[in-house]
Design a protein around this motif. Structure first.
Motif, mmCIF file in Angstrom:
data_model
loop_
_atom_site.group_PDB
_atom_site.id
_atom_site.type_symbol
_atom_site.label_atom_id
_atom_site.label_comp_id
_atom_site.label_asym_id
_atom_site.label_seq_id
_atom_site.Cartn_x
_atom_site.Cartn_y
_atom_site.Cartn_z
ATOM 1 N N VAL A 118 0.825 -1.210 0.000
ATOM 2 C CA VAL A 118 0.000 0.000 0.000
ATOM 3 C C VAL A 118 0.860 1.260 0.000
ATOM 4 C CG1 VAL A 118 -2.018 -1.109 1.059
ATOM 5 C CG2 VAL A 118 -0.312 -0.013 2.516
ATOM 6 N N SER A 119 2.118 1.150 0.434
ATOM 7 C CA SER A 119 3.011 2.311 0.465
ATOM 8 C C SER A 119 3.773 2.522 -0.851
ATOM 9 C CB SER A 119 4.033 2.150 1.596
ATOM 10 O OG SER A 119 4.880 1.030 1.341
ATOM 11 N N ASN A 120 3.658 1.614 -1.800
ATOM 12 C CA ASN A 120 4.455 1.683 -3.034
ATOM 13 C C ASN A 120 3.722 2.516 -4.090
ATOM 14 O OD1 ASN A 120 6.149 1.326 -5.212
ATOM 15 N ND2 ASN A 120 6.360 -0.892 -4.914
ATOM 16 N N PRO A 133 4.737 4.663 -6.482
ATOM 17 C CA PRO A 133 5.143 4.592 -7.897
ATOM 18 C C PRO A 133 4.607 3.348 -8.609
ATOM 19 C CG PRO A 133 7.009 5.214 -6.527
ATOM 20 C CD PRO A 133 5.902 4.812 -5.588
ATOM 21 N N ALA A 134 4.660 2.197 -7.942
ATOM 22 C CA ALA A 134 4.150 0.970 -8.563
ATOM 23 C C ALA A 134 2.634 1.046 -8.745
ATOM 24 C CB ALA A 134 4.520 -0.251 -7.723
ATOM 25 N N ILE A 135 1.925 1.551 -7.751
ATOM 26 C CA ILE A 135 0.465 1.664 -7.852
ATOM 27 C C ILE A 135 0.094 2.556 -9.032
ATOM 28 C CG2 ILE A 135 -1.612 2.551 -6.697
ATOM 29 C CD1 ILE A 135 -0.176 1.657 -4.008
ATOM 30 N N ARG A 136 0.801 3.670 -9.201
ATOM 31 C CA ARG A 136 0.544 4.559 -10.342
ATOM 32 C C ARG A 136 0.777 3.844 -11.673
ATOM 33 N NH1 ARG A 136 2.737 9.336 -7.385
ATOM 34 N NH2 ARG A 136 4.770 8.716 -8.142
ATOM 35 N N LEU A 137 1.865 3.073 -11.751
ATOM 36 C CA LEU A 137 2.149 2.305 -12.963
ATOM 37 C C LEU A 137 1.006 1.340 -13.264
ATOM 38 C CD1 LEU A 137 3.915 1.017 -15.241
ATOM 39 C CD2 LEU A 137 4.915 -0.423 -13.461
ATOM 40 N N ASP A 191 0.297 -4.002 4.779
ATOM 41 C CA ASP A 191 -0.835 -4.431 3.974
ATOM 42 C C ASP A 191 -0.496 -4.365 2.484
ATOM 43 O OD1 ASP A 191 -2.182 -4.473 6.408
ATOM 44 O OD2 ASP A 191 -3.351 -2.662 5.995
ATOM 45 N N ALA A 192 -1.274 -5.092 1.693
ATOM 46 C CA ALA A 192 -1.133 -5.038 0.237
ATOM 47 C C ALA A 192 -2.489 -4.714 -0.370
ATOM 48 C CB ALA A 192 -0.655 -6.378 -0.310
ATOM 49 N N TYR A 193 -2.448 -4.040 -1.509
ATOM 50 C CA TYR A 193 -3.634 -3.947 -2.353
ATOM 51 C C TYR A 193 -3.613 -5.139 -3.285
ATOM 52 C CZ TYR A 193 -4.298 1.004 -1.200
ATOM 53 O OH TYR A 193 -4.511 2.191 -0.558
ATOM 54 N N LEU A 194 -4.750 -5.765 -3.491
ATOM 55 C CA LEU A 194 -4.912 -6.686 -4.588
ATOM 56 C C LEU A 194 -5.463 -5.823 -5.722
ATOM 57 C CD1 LEU A 194 -5.643 -10.217 -4.963
ATOM 58 C CD2 LEU A 194 -7.236 -8.731 -6.177
ATOM 59 N N MET A 195 -4.726 -5.804 -6.832
ATOM 60 C CA MET A 195 -5.136 -5.010 -7.991
ATOM 61 C C MET A 195 -5.348 -5.960 -9.156
ATOM 62 S SD MET A 195 -2.669 -1.646 -7.660
ATOM 63 C CE MET A 195 -3.636 -0.662 -8.829
ATOM 64 N N ALA A 196 -6.327 -5.654 -10.006
ATOM 65 C CA ALA A 196 -6.643 -6.567 -11.105
ATOM 66 C C ALA A 196 -7.209 -5.799 -12.289
ATOM 67 C CB ALA A 196 -7.638 -7.627 -10.630
#
Length: 163
Positions: free
Chosen positions: A126-128, A130-134, A155-160
């Motif tokens: 959840v803190s990353n 730059p990766a989330i934006r990508l 924590d992590a986001y599950l993204m799909a």
């Protein structure tokens, strides 16, 4: 092949001889490390969607490792083939040049065309930011939070997204 900054970057499928460098990049860039057999297993079973970024003067500078799973879809209804982005990393001195985007695009294309995956998902800290934006730029959306996903308790986001 494309020019990124002043360097030529080649995105190609990973080969067995790339594994020591891929493991080195994983250890340098990510707190989550896998044993050598894990990389070998993914290359053997899902190698058509396991890519590296290579710069002629530096060799391999990044990778994306995936696998294919069967299960209930995250964004596609029903029982489906899902692509899972297991790990992606680019050496710090080569970031912000589009390499991560190109690795992800190659992997997603292969997951769909070579393996018939209908969706793709990943976990990200959840803190990353730059990766989330990508990932959002590539059409991923946050589905839910996985509490305490990482060994350090973050924590992590599950993204799909659909393929």
């Amino acid at each position: 092949m494309s020019i990124v900054g002043e360097r030529t970057v080649i995105i190609r499928r990973a080969r067995r001889e790339d594994l020591p460098r891929i493991i080195e990049i994983n250890r340098k860039c990510l707190p989550e490390n896998y044993p050598e057999w894990f990389f070998e297993d993914h290359l053997r079973n899902w190698g058509k969607a396991f890519y590296v970024a290579e710069v002629p003067e530096a060799g391999v500078v990044g990778y994306v490792m995936t696998r294919v799973e069967h299960g209930v879809g995250v964004v596609v209804k029903g029982f489906v083939k899902r692509g899972h982005i297991v790990s992606i990393a680019v050496l710090p001195e080569y970031r912000r040049r589009g390499i991560g985007t190109r690795l992800m695009q190659a992997a997603m294309r292969s997951l769909k065309e070579e393996y018939g995956a209908r969706e793709v998902y990943l976990e990200v800290r959840v803190s990353n930011t730059p990766a989330i934006r990508l990932y959002e730029k590539l059409g991923f959306r946050k589905i839910y939070v996985i509490p305490h996903y990482y060994l350090d308790g973050e924590d992590a986001y599950l993204m799909a997204r659909e393929l």
